[in-house]
Scaffold this motif. Sequence first.
Motif: not given
Length: 259
Positions: A1-19
Motif C-alpha cells: 500500500m502506498a501511504y498518503e496520510t501517514i509516514d511509516f519507517k522501520l530501522e534498527g528495530g524501531v518502527a515509526r508511524l507518523t500521522l
Amino acid sequence: MAYETIDFKLEGGVARLTLNRPDRLNSFTVQMHEEVADALGRLDDARALVLTGAGRGFCAGQDLNDRAVAPGEAVDLGESVEQRYNPLIRRLTALPMPVIARVNGVAAGAGANIALACDIVIAAKSAKFIQSFAAIGLIPDSGGTWVLPRLVGQARALGLALTGDPLPAETAAEWGLIWKAVDDDALDAEVDALAAKFAAGPTRGLGEIKRMIRESWDQSLDAELDRQRDAMRALGYSEDYREGVAAFMEKRKPNFAGK
C-alpha cells in the motif's frame, strides 16, 4: 500500500508511524485508519513502535468533514467506533512490544485516547490533552471512559470528560496520566533514546511486562501470583534471560536477540 496520510519507517528495530495530515491536525479519516492498520501489520522486524503526528499537533481525533454528514443529519457513530477505533485501540494495547506515543502538540478527542492507549506517553511541555467529546454531545471513546478513571481517578476523569478543558502536558504528568513531559526541544532526543533502549532490550520480556500489567486489572492477587509464576517459568527458558544473566556475571553489556 502506498501511504498518503501517514509516514511509516522501520530501522534498527524501531518502527515509526507518523500521522501525516498536518493541515488537519492529523485528524482521522477512513483512509488514515486503513493505512495505519496496514502499517501495524508490518511490524514483524520491529522491537519498539513510536507513534506521533506531523507538524504542530499529535492528533485532533476524527475529521468530522470525512463523514460527509449534512448538519442535523443522523449518523451511526457506533459503526465508526466498532469498525475503526476499537480495532486500533485493541491492536496497540496487544502489540508484543513497547509502544511510545510522542505527543508533539495537541491531542484531542480520540487522538488523546489513542495516545493514552500507548504504553509510554512522552509529551512536549507545550502539548495539551483534550477530552473534547462533551462539546458535541458524545462520550470519550477509543477507551477514554475506561482508561481515564484508572489513571487519574474518578473525580479528575469526570472533570476532564465533562468540561473538555485542555490539560497541559506538565499537569498530565503530575496527575499520572502520562509518563513524562519534557521541554519541546528535548522531545526527539528523549523519545529516540527510549525507543533505542527498547529495541535493544529483551523484547519477549518487555512484551510480557506489558501484557501482565494490562491484564492485571481483572485479576485477584491470588490469580495474579499464579500468572506471575507461569510467566517467570516461560521467560526463564528464553534466550534473552540466559544472555542477561551471562552478561551480568561477565560484567558486560548484554546482547539481547529479542527471543
